[in-house]
Design an enzyme around this catalytic site. Structure first.
Site, PDB file in Angstrom:
ATOM      1  N   LYS A  52      33.488  36.049  33.439  1.00 25.96           N
ATOM      2  CA  LYS A  52      32.457  36.361  32.432  1.00 25.96           C
ATOM      3  C   LYS A  52      32.622  35.439  31.222  1.00 25.96           C
ATOM      4  CE  LYS A  52      32.086  41.027  34.207  1.00 25.96           C
ATOM      5  NZ  LYS A  52      32.519  42.431  34.160  1.00 25.96           N
ATOM      6  N   GLN A  96      35.874  46.527  30.788  1.00 26.06           N
ATOM      7  CA  GLN A  96      35.991  46.239  32.219  1.00 26.06           C
ATOM      8  C   GLN A  96      36.515  47.479  32.953  1.00 26.06           C
ATOM      9  OE1 GLN A  96      35.024  43.332  33.876  1.00 26.06           O
ATOM     10  NE2 GLN A  96      35.465  44.524  35.716  1.00 26.06           N
ATOM     11  N   ASP A 119      26.420  46.173  29.475  1.00 26.62           N
ATOM     12  CA  ASP A 119      26.624  46.563  30.880  1.00 26.62           C
ATOM     13  C   ASP A 119      25.541  47.557  31.295  1.00 26.62           C
ATOM     14  OD1 ASP A 119      28.555  45.309  32.384  1.00 26.62           O
ATOM     15  OD2 ASP A 119      30.215  46.528  31.615  1.00 26.62           O
TER      16      ASP A 119
END
Ligand code: NDP
Length: 293
Positions: A52, A96, A119
């Site tokens: 990322k 994460q 997200d």
């Protein structure tokens, strides 16, 4: 059979994003900034976060990684999230997953400011998505929608079967595919581990999306001739011939299924690169205030 090249499509979109980021930086004096919190030392999570960060660099975005030990308390983690929530120079924040079991995933997700929840996991963003309002779409389903769109795959009126109902992939994917807009309008069946007659249902799909987490479970029996198959699964399988010691496989038994398909995604190089594009696209939207004023 046409191979959907997620790597190529993601590179095209990244170069479009890079052009936009360059212009935004010229106008505003700063670039969109993505912050990622990584808890513990899980090698797969470390790789995802590294990828990322790499993608942010490629498109000219800023990024920062907040590394936390695996024994961090829930309170301390939420304190860090609150700190990032208030930082006006940070546009997107992700934690994460998975995180250690002693920390509540729901509490962590709910403590992220929905405006920075790139997200798309916060209940506010999920709720907006369900209602068809502008929101950050969860990165993997968003990436898959872009893959279908850029590959000119017709979804309207098609039967789309999704196997797997997780909050991050299967469930939001089912919502997106069933919405009343030109890139969706499919008739959706959402399957899971208790679904009966799974083979029969899957083999009636025009578009089959496998997000199961079971290596190569989808064999030829599950696939109708001429179907589009999207493989979300990602499994590290030991392979001594590789420098890394492993290679990636999906939820679909590719060699057996591919000859039946009109379109299919490979693993690696299918959905994976598009998930990252979904994330940086959301970060760009946050910077531009596309979703929230
Ligand atoms: P989860 O484990 O959270 O969910 C798996 C789902 O599959 C569950 O709904 C489960 O049903 C269902 N399932 C499990 N076994 C069966 C079965 N035998 N028959 C039918 N359904 C079954 O997984 P995720 O959604 O997080 O991830 C799925 C896969 O996608 C994984 O391999 C993961 O690594 C990969 N992934 C890849 C990404 C990418 O960018 N390429 C991003 C995210 C995930 P039930 O609800 O009943 O338990």
């Amino acid at each position: 059979m046409i191979l959907i090249d997620g790597k190529e499509i993601s590179n095209q979109i990244k170069s479009e994003i890079a052009n936009e980021v360059r212009k935004l930086r010229e106008d505003s004096g700063r670039s969109p900034h993505l912050a990622a919190i990584l808890v513990g030392n899980d090698p797969a999570s470390e790789t995802y976060v590294f990828n990322k960060e790499k993608a942010c660099k490629e498109v000219g975005m800023s990024s920062s990684i907040y590394k936390m030990p695996s024994d961090i308390t829930e309170e301390k983690l939420i304190e860090t999230i609150n700190f990032i929530n208030k930082d006006e120079e940070i546009d997107g924040l992700i934690v994460q997953l998975p995180i250690p079991k002693h920390i509540s995933v729901n509490k962590v997700i709910e403590s992220i400011n929905p405006r920075k929840d790139v997200d798309g996991f916060h209940p506010v963003n999920i709720g907006k998505m369900v209602l068809g309002q502008a929101s950050y779409l969860p990165a993997t389903p968003f990436g898959i929608s872009m893959l279908l769109q850029r590959s000119n795959i017709v979804t309207e009126g098609k039967h789309c079967v999704i196997v797997g109902r997780s909050n991050i992939v299967g469930t939001p994917m089912s919502i997106l595919m069933s919405r009343n807009h030109s890139l969706a309008n499919a008739t959706v069946t959402l399957c899971h581990s208790k679904t009966q007659h799974l083979t029969e249902i899957c083999s009636s799909a025009d578009i089959l999306i496998a997000a199961i987490g079971k290596c190569e479970m989808i064999t030829a029996d599950y696939v109708k001739k001429g179907a589009t198959v999207i493989d979300v699964g990602m499994h590290r399988v030991a392979d001594a011939s590789k420098k890394s010691g492993f290679r990636l496989k999906g939820d679909v038994k590719f060699d057996e299924v591919a000859p039946l398909c009109e379109y299919i995604t490979p693993v690696p190089g299918g959905v994976g690169p598009m998930t990252i594009v979904g994330l940086i696209m959301n970060t760009l939207k946050s910077f531009k205030h596309d979703i929230y004023e």
